[in-house]
Design a protein around this motif. Structure first.
Motif, PDB file in Angstrom:
ATOM      1  N   SER A 111      15.290   9.353 -10.533  1.00  0.00           N
ATOM      2  CA  SER A 111      14.220   9.055 -11.498  1.00  0.00           C
ATOM      3  C   SER A 111      13.547   7.716 -11.207  1.00  0.00           C
ATOM      4  CB  SER A 111      14.764   9.076 -12.922  1.00  0.00           C
ATOM      5  OG  SER A 111      15.739   8.074 -13.078  1.00  0.00           O
ATOM      6  N   THR A 112      14.226   6.827 -10.497  1.00  0.00           N
ATOM      7  CA  THR A 112      13.624   5.554 -10.105  1.00  0.00           C
ATOM      8  C   THR A 112      12.798   5.719  -8.833  1.00  0.00           C
ATOM      9  OG1 THR A 112      15.515   4.398 -11.039  1.00  0.00           O
ATOM     10  CG2 THR A 112      14.116   3.156  -9.538  1.00  0.00           C
ATOM     11  N   CYS A 113      13.286   6.494  -7.884  1.00  0.00           N
ATOM     12  CA  CYS A 113      12.623   6.628  -6.582  1.00  0.00           C
ATOM     13  C   CYS A 113      11.459   7.619  -6.587  1.00  0.00           C
ATOM     14  CB  CYS A 113      13.639   7.054  -5.524  1.00  0.00           C
ATOM     15  SG  CYS A 113      14.850   5.778  -5.183  1.00  0.00           S
ATOM     16  N   ALA A 114      11.501   8.623  -7.427  1.00  0.00           N
ATOM     17  CA  ALA A 114      10.455   9.647  -7.422  1.00  0.00           C
ATOM     18  C   ALA A 114       9.057   9.076  -7.705  1.00  0.00           C
ATOM     19  CB  ALA A 114      10.797  10.758  -8.405  1.00  0.00           C
ATOM     20  N   PRO A 115       8.890   8.175  -8.692  1.00  0.00           N
ATOM     21  CA  PRO A 115       7.541   7.656  -8.933  1.00  0.00           C
ATOM     22  C   PRO A 115       7.026   6.732  -7.823  1.00  0.00           C
ATOM     23  CG  PRO A 115       8.959   7.254 -10.834  1.00  0.00           C
ATOM     24  CD  PRO A 115       9.805   7.768  -9.732  1.00  0.00           C
ATOM     25  N   ILE A 116       7.917   6.195  -7.006  1.00  0.00           N
ATOM     26  CA  ILE A 116       7.489   5.276  -5.951  1.00  0.00           C
ATOM     27  C   ILE A 116       6.542   5.975  -4.983  1.00  0.00           C
ATOM     28  CG2 ILE A 116       8.293   3.937  -3.962  1.00  0.00           C
ATOM     29  CD1 ILE A 116      10.726   3.167  -5.619  1.00  0.00           C
ATOM     30  N   PHE A 117       6.824   7.224  -4.648  1.00  0.00           N
ATOM     31  CA  PHE A 117       5.950   7.967  -3.744  1.00  0.00           C
ATOM     32  C   PHE A 117       4.572   8.157  -4.364  1.00  0.00           C
ATOM     33  CE2 PHE A 117       4.096  11.739  -1.904  1.00  0.00           C
ATOM     34  CZ  PHE A 117       4.250  11.487  -0.553  1.00  0.00           C
ATOM     35  N   THR A 118       4.547   8.423  -5.667  1.00  0.00           N
ATOM     36  CA  THR A 118       3.279   8.630  -6.355  1.00  0.00           C
ATOM     37  C   THR A 118       2.485   7.328  -6.472  1.00  0.00           C
ATOM     38  OG1 THR A 118       4.322  10.388  -7.625  1.00  0.00           O
ATOM     39  CG2 THR A 118       2.262   9.530  -8.478  1.00  0.00           C
ATOM     40  N   ILE A 119       3.175   6.222  -6.656  1.00  0.00           N
ATOM     41  CA  ILE A 119       2.506   4.925  -6.809  1.00  0.00           C
ATOM     42  C   ILE A 119       2.076   4.365  -5.452  1.00  0.00           C
ATOM     43  CG2 ILE A 119       2.899   2.528  -7.522  1.00  0.00           C
ATOM     44  CD1 ILE A 119       4.749   3.685  -9.698  1.00  0.00           C
ATOM     45  N   ALA A 120       2.824   4.648  -4.393  1.00  0.00           N
ATOM     46  CA  ALA A 120       2.559   4.045  -3.076  1.00  0.00           C
ATOM     47  C   ALA A 120       1.193   4.451  -2.519  1.00  0.00           C
ATOM     48  CB  ALA A 120       3.659   4.424  -2.086  1.00  0.00           C
ATOM     49  N   GLY A 121       0.769   5.679  -2.718  1.00  0.00           N
ATOM     50  CA  GLY A 121      -0.524   6.140  -2.200  1.00  0.00           C
ATOM     51  C   GLY A 121      -1.695   5.384  -2.804  1.00  0.00           C
ATOM     52  N   PRO A 122      -1.814   5.373  -4.148  1.00  0.00           N
ATOM     53  CA  PRO A 122      -2.920   4.600  -4.735  1.00  0.00           C
ATOM     54  C   PRO A 122      -2.827   3.097  -4.442  1.00  0.00           C
ATOM     55  CG  PRO A 122      -2.060   6.148  -6.325  1.00  0.00           C
ATOM     56  CD  PRO A 122      -1.144   6.194  -5.138  1.00  0.00           C
ATOM     57  N   PHE A 123      -1.620   2.552  -4.367  1.00  0.00           N
ATOM     58  CA  PHE A 123      -1.486   1.133  -4.045  1.00  0.00           C
ATOM     59  C   PHE A 123      -1.974   0.864  -2.615  1.00  0.00           C
ATOM     60  CE2 PHE A 123       0.929  -2.496  -2.392  1.00  0.00           C
ATOM     61  CZ  PHE A 123       0.481  -3.478  -3.274  1.00  0.00           C
ATOM     62  N   SER A 125      -4.222   2.604  -1.015  1.00  0.00           N
ATOM     63  CA  SER A 125      -5.686   2.706  -1.063  1.00  0.00           C
ATOM     64  C   SER A 125      -6.297   1.430  -1.617  1.00  0.00           C
ATOM     65  CB  SER A 125      -6.110   3.882  -1.942  1.00  0.00           C
ATOM     66  OG  SER A 125      -5.656   5.081  -1.387  1.00  0.00           O
ATOM     67  N   PHE A 126      -5.661   0.852  -2.628  1.00  0.00           N
ATOM     68  CA  PHE A 126      -6.153  -0.399  -3.212  1.00  0.00           C
ATOM     69  C   PHE A 126      -6.119  -1.526  -2.184  1.00  0.00           C
ATOM     70  CE2 PHE A 126      -5.113  -4.356  -5.513  1.00  0.00           C
ATOM     71  CZ  PHE A 126      -6.299  -4.506  -6.211  1.00  0.00           C
ATOM     72  N   VAL A 127      -5.032  -1.599  -1.414  1.00  0.00           N
ATOM     73  CA  VAL A 127      -4.923  -2.633  -0.380  1.00  0.00           C
ATOM     74  C   VAL A 127      -5.998  -2.431   0.689  1.00  0.00           C
ATOM     75  CG1 VAL A 127      -3.443  -3.510   1.467  1.00  0.00           C
ATOM     76  CG2 VAL A 127      -2.486  -3.097  -0.800  1.00  0.00           C
ATOM     77  N   CYS A 128      -6.257  -1.179   1.059  1.00  0.00           N
ATOM     78  CA  CYS A 128      -7.312  -0.899   2.046  1.00  0.00           C
ATOM     79  C   CYS A 128      -8.684  -1.295   1.514  1.00  0.00           C
ATOM     80  CB  CYS A 128      -7.317   0.577   2.420  1.00  0.00           C
ATOM     81  SG  CYS A 128      -5.953   1.054   3.461  1.00  0.00           S
ATOM     82  N   LEU A 129      -8.940  -1.016   0.247  1.00  0.00           N
ATOM     83  CA  LEU A 129     -10.228  -1.394  -0.324  1.00  0.00           C
ATOM     84  C   LEU A 129     -10.365  -2.912  -0.403  1.00  0.00           C
ATOM     85  CD1 LEU A 129     -10.570   1.321  -3.080  1.00  0.00           C
ATOM     86  CD2 LEU A 129     -11.887   1.109  -0.986  1.00  0.00           C
ATOM     87  N   LEU A 130      -9.281  -3.612  -0.697  1.00  0.00           N
ATOM     88  CA  LEU A 130      -9.319  -5.074  -0.646  1.00  0.00           C
ATOM     89  C   LEU A 130      -9.579  -5.560   0.773  1.00  0.00           C
ATOM     90  CD1 LEU A 130      -6.485  -6.344  -3.020  1.00  0.00           C
ATOM     91  CD2 LEU A 130      -8.947  -6.509  -3.326  1.00  0.00           C
ATOM     92  N   GLY A 131      -9.090  -4.807   1.743  1.00  0.00           N
ATOM     93  CA  GLY A 131      -9.352  -5.152   3.131  1.00  0.00           C
ATOM     94  C   GLY A 131     -10.830  -5.089   3.469  1.00  0.00           C
ATOM     95  N   GLY A 132     -11.600  -4.367   2.661  1.00  0.00           N
ATOM     96  CA  GLY A 132     -13.037  -4.318   2.850  1.00  0.00           C
ATOM     97  C   GLY A 132     -13.694  -5.676   2.668  1.00  0.00           C
ATOM     98  N   LEU A 133     -13.003  -6.577   1.988  1.00  0.00           N
ATOM     99  CA  LEU A 133     -13.521  -7.940   1.836  1.00  0.00           C
ATOM    100  C   LEU A 133     -13.568  -8.670   3.168  1.00  0.00           C
ATOM    101  CD1 LEU A 133     -11.638  -8.978  -1.400  1.00  0.00           C
ATOM    102  CD2 LEU A 133     -14.049  -8.396  -1.170  1.00  0.00           C
ATOM    103  N   LEU A 134     -12.790  -8.213   4.116  1.00  0.00           N
ATOM    104  CA  LEU A 134     -12.776  -8.843   5.429  1.00  0.00           C
ATOM    105  C   LEU A 134     -13.994  -8.473   6.264  1.00  0.00           C
ATOM    106  CD1 LEU A 134      -9.021  -8.269   6.316  1.00  0.00           C
ATOM    107  CD2 LEU A 134     -10.061 -10.310   5.340  1.00  0.00           C
TER     108      LEU A 134
END
Length: 168
Positions: A111-123, A125-134
């Motif tokens: 129950s702790t590890c299952a949501p990590i996979f779901t959260i990792a994808g959007p996170f 994507s967020f890091v990649c979009l922040l990379g657009g600042l470069l």
């Protein structure tokens, strides 16, 4: 890198026939092609997963790597094909990833590890979009790729990042 390329599509020139500037419909088609690939990949992945979770991950990688490579070729058809292929790969990963977590993670921490996979994808994507600042601003003079030095990237990223942090 993959997502940040789409942030500056308006100023990008594609060699579809000579030099062509993207229209708004081209931009929306490019933007939605990966999402369409994800939808198809998730639907097909549900059927293909019966042959094995690891096999589905490997098939996803075999489809995804050439898909990303195709997006580096600035041609409208190559860009669309590459994004659809990468979307298929992501759809397969969305099916196989949680099933692998279910099999390999002990039940008391599932129950702790299952949501990590779901959260990792959007996170990610967020890091990649922040990379657009470069990326340089749209009105910056263009340089040939061979003219860019590693120091240019770091000096531009520090300037853009500090102005972004200061503005927000």
């Amino acid at each position: 890198f993959y997502l940040t390329r789409t942030m500056r599509l308006r100023s990008c020139k594609l060699s579809l026939i000579g030099q062509q500037t993207l229209t708004e419909s081209d931009e929306s088609l490019i933007g939605t092609s990966a999402v369409g690939g994800i939808c198809i990949g998730a639907a097909v992945g549900g059927k293909v997963v019966r042959y094995g979770r690891r096999r589905l991950l490997i098939i996803g990688a075999i489809i995804g790597i050439p898909g990303v490579a195709l997006t580096l070729y600035l041609n409208m058809y190559a860009l669309l094909s590459g994004r659809i292929m990468f979307g298929l790969s992501c759809g397969f990963m969305c099916v196989a990833g949680p099933l692998l977590v279910d099999v390999y993670v002990p039940p008391h921490i599932f129950s702790t590890c299952a949501p990590i996979f779901t959260i990792a994808g959007p996170f990610g994507s967020f890091v990649c979009l922040l990379g657009g600042l470069l990326l340089p601003p749209d009105d910056a003079p263009t340089k040939e790729f061979s003219d860019i030095k590693p120091g240019d990237i770091f000096s531009a990223s520090n300037r853009d990042l500090s102005s972004f942090i200061g503005a927000h």
